[in-house]
Scaffold this motif. Structure first.
Motif, PDB file in Angstrom:
ATOM      1  N   UNK A 196      46.708  32.024  22.693  1.00 13.07           N
ATOM      2  CA  UNK A 196      45.993  30.567  22.257  1.00 13.07           C
ATOM      3  C   UNK A 196      45.789  29.503  23.373  1.00 13.07           C
ATOM      4  N   UNK A 197      47.058  29.623  24.538  1.00 10.16           N
ATOM      5  CA  UNK A 197      46.213  29.915  25.526  1.00 10.16           C
ATOM      6  C   UNK A 197      44.824  29.831  26.315  1.00 10.16           C
ATOM      7  N   UNK A 198      44.778  30.809  26.593  1.00  7.01           N
ATOM      8  CA  UNK A 198      43.822  31.498  27.035  1.00  7.01           C
ATOM      9  C   UNK A 198      42.392  31.131  26.058  1.00  7.01           C
ATOM     10  N   UNK A 199      42.548  30.888  24.449  1.00  7.23           N
ATOM     11  CA  UNK A 199      41.559  30.741  24.494  1.00  7.23           C
ATOM     12  C   UNK A 199      40.735  28.529  24.465  1.00  7.23           C
ATOM     13  N   UNK A 200      42.408  27.652  24.272  1.00  9.01           N
ATOM     14  CA  UNK A 200      42.815  26.453  24.546  1.00  9.01           C
ATOM     15  C   UNK A 200      41.749  26.659  26.220  1.00  9.01           C
ATOM     16  N   UNK A 201      42.065  27.505  26.989  1.00 10.00           N
ATOM     17  CA  UNK A 201      41.745  27.617  28.906  1.00 10.00           C
ATOM     18  C   UNK A 201      40.197  27.509  28.619  1.00 10.00           C
ATOM     19  N   UNK A 202      39.383  28.719  27.855  1.00  8.98           N
ATOM     20  CA  UNK A 202      37.972  28.454  28.214  1.00  8.98           C
ATOM     21  C   UNK A 202      37.638  27.773  27.964  1.00  8.98           C
ATOM     22  N   UNK A 203      37.888  27.468  25.999  1.00  8.39           N
ATOM     23  CA  UNK A 203      37.002  26.146  25.521  1.00  8.39           C
ATOM     24  C   UNK A 203      37.286  24.516  25.841  1.00  8.39           C
ATOM     25  N   UNK A 204      37.629  24.459  27.057  1.00  4.00           N
ATOM     26  CA  UNK A 204      37.824  23.388  28.245  1.00  4.00           C
ATOM     27  C   UNK A 204      37.228  23.810  29.366  1.00  4.00           C
ATOM     28  N   UNK A 205      36.606  25.207  29.889  1.00  2.68           N
ATOM     29  CA  UNK A 205      35.547  25.511  30.217  1.00  2.68           C
ATOM     30  C   UNK A 205      35.868  26.410  31.631  1.00  2.68           C
ATOM     31  N   UNK A 206      37.263  26.867  31.616  1.00  2.00           N
ATOM     32  CA  UNK A 206      38.020  27.174  32.490  1.00  2.00           C
ATOM     33  C   UNK A 206      37.040  28.500  33.183  1.00  2.00           C
ATOM     34  N   UNK A 207      36.998  29.154  32.718  1.00  2.00           N
ATOM     35  CA  UNK A 207      35.198  30.234  32.999  1.00  2.00           C
ATOM     36  C   UNK A 207      34.221  29.428  34.048  1.00  2.00           C
ATOM     37  N   UNK A 208      33.826  29.035  33.133  1.00  2.00           N
ATOM     38  CA  UNK A 208      32.859  28.172  33.615  1.00  2.00           C
ATOM     39  C   UNK A 208      32.880  27.141  34.716  1.00  2.00           C
ATOM     40  N   UNK A 209      34.362  26.521  34.799  1.00  2.00           N
ATOM     41  CA  UNK A 209      34.786  25.398  36.373  1.00  2.00           C
ATOM     42  C   UNK A 209      34.886  26.215  36.766  1.00  2.00           C
ATOM     43  N   UNK A 210      35.038  27.301  37.280  1.00  2.00           N
ATOM     44  CA  UNK A 210      35.953  28.675  38.163  1.00  2.00           C
ATOM     45  C   UNK A 210      34.746  29.273  38.971  1.00  2.00           C
ATOM     46  N   UNK A 211      33.133  29.115  37.731  1.00  2.00           N
ATOM     47  CA  UNK A 211      31.589  30.079  38.655  1.00  2.00           C
ATOM     48  C   UNK A 211      30.946  28.477  39.400  1.00  2.00           C
ATOM     49  N   UNK A 212      31.888  27.466  38.565  1.00  2.00           N
ATOM     50  CA  UNK A 212      30.855  26.392  39.420  1.00  2.00           C
ATOM     51  C   UNK A 212      31.294  26.224  41.007  1.00  2.00           C
ATOM     52  N   UNK A 213      33.018  26.676  41.154  1.00  2.00           N
ATOM     53  CA  UNK A 213      33.716  26.133  41.948  1.00  2.00           C
ATOM     54  C   UNK A 213      33.594  27.473  43.102  1.00  2.00           C
ATOM     55  N   UNK A 214      33.339  28.642  42.367  1.00  2.00           N
ATOM     56  CA  UNK A 214      32.524  29.586  43.539  1.00  2.00           C
ATOM     57  C   UNK A 214      31.176  29.590  43.783  1.00  2.00           C
ATOM     58  N   UNK A 215      30.811  28.574  43.627  1.00  2.00           N
ATOM     59  CA  UNK A 215      29.110  28.325  44.189  1.00  2.00           C
ATOM     60  C   UNK A 215      29.416  27.487  45.027  1.00  2.00           C
TER      61      UNK A 215
END
Length: 336
Positions: free
Chosen positions: A143-162
């Motif tokens: 549930x924590x994983x899904x909540x993080x993904x829903x809040x943009x965790x992975x996409x936020x890191x993709x931006x941060x890496x850029x």
């Protein structure tokens, strides 16, 4: 099932995200920069505050105590002014290979890049002139994983890496007006427990100029030591077998009395001395390698076995880079 928010395919280039278990998120990115630089951009607050977070976000606060047990705190703010704080504790610091930290309990599901009560492991792997970075976030529940993904965790890191990639390119352009990297470092461990830290820097100067700035204490005291330090040299017998004593005055008011003895001196080519301290004995070789109108100055530090090995591996490369930058500034101040 894990779902990702929509994102333009072009923005996911060179970025990978996987979900090996229900409580793990693993991301990868290869940066076109040497590992020493990528590590530096991850562990110095003045750099981290410039790239951490998605595009459009700013970090009004960035405090980092990069050591096991040390804390860090980022005051990230969204474009609409929403605060997105991020706080954690460093568990493991192995320069320049691995960082491990844990997130503090937090109301924001994605934890602004560090989910609450999660453990994040970041590894830095050399791939030729590039660096392969892996970020592994282990969370408490699916549930924590899904909540993080829903809040943009992975996409936020993709931006941060850029943003990190852009800063790495900027840093390389600033540090390197010529071909090659101005600063580099490597660490190697030997079977007998000794370990070697090698750092180098390219200067727009001749070996003769750089050698002279060490051989005269009047010059040496102007640039020796990390940022915030000043130095005095009460003893300087510049000959093979001669004693060398330099007292470094720290910004906290403490003095660090360093005793050394010269082992080898080859004018304009090499200076070798032993650093004689109970807590960290080492032999240091300073080499001057000419390359056209530039010189690579290489510091080889061969350490005896020490209980402070991990701390030294973390501190020494950063301190040496700051020392190189001070020498570069002093060198430029002397030129018309």
């Amino acid at each position: 099932m894990i779902t990702l928010a929509p994102r333009a395919p072009s923005m996911l280039s060179d970025f990978e995200v996987t979900f090996p278990t229900e409580i793990d998120i693993v991301m990868f990115r290869t940066f076109k920069a040497p590992r020493a630089l990528v590590w530096d951009l991850w562990t110095r607050a003045e750099h981290v505050r410039r790239w951490w977070g998605p595009h459009g976000f700013e970090n009004e606060i960035c405090e980092m105590d990069v050591r096991p047990g040390g804390r860090f705190r980022l005051g990230m703010v969204a474009p609409d002014g929403t605060p997105c704080p991020c706080e954690g504790t460093y568990i493991e610091v192995v320069a320049p290979e691995r960082l491990v930290y844990e997130g503090m309990p937090h109301v924001h599901p994605c934890g602004s890049g560090l989910p609450p009560e999660s453990r994040v492991t970041i590894t830095f792997k050399e791939e030729g002139a590039n660096t392969r970075l892996t970020l592994h976030a282990k969370m408490l529940s699916p549930e924590r994983v899904q909540a993080a993904v829903d809040q943009g965790f992975a996409i936020g890191w993709a931006d941060g890496f850029e943003r990190l990639e852009a800063l790495a390119m900027e840093q390389q352009n600033e540090r390197n007006p010529k071909s090659g990297h101005r600063f580099s470092e490597s660490i190697a461990r030997q079977e007998d427990g000794r370990f070697e830290i090698v750092t180098s820097h390219r200067f727009a100067a001749s070996p003769q100029e750089l050698f002279a700035l060490f051989a005269d204490p009047a010059h040496l005291t102007q640039w020796w030591g990390p940022d915030g330090f000043t130095s005095s040299v009460p003893v300087f017998d510049f000959r093979e077998g001669g004693e060398f004593r330099i007292v470094m005055h720290g910004p906290d008011g403490r003095d660090h009395d360093n005793h050394k003895r010269f082992v080898e001196i080859v004018e304009n080519e090499r200076i070798v001395f032993d650093h004689i301290q109970p807590t960290h004995e080492f032999r240091m070789s300073i080499e001057y390698v000419a390359d056209g109108d530039h010189t690579d100055m290489i510091w080889r530090m061969d350490f005896a076995p020490s209980e402070h090995e991990e701390l030294l591996k973390t501190f020494i490369p950063q301190a040496n880079e700051q020392n190189f930058e001070r020498l570069d500034a002093y060198l430029k101040s002397r030129k018309p």
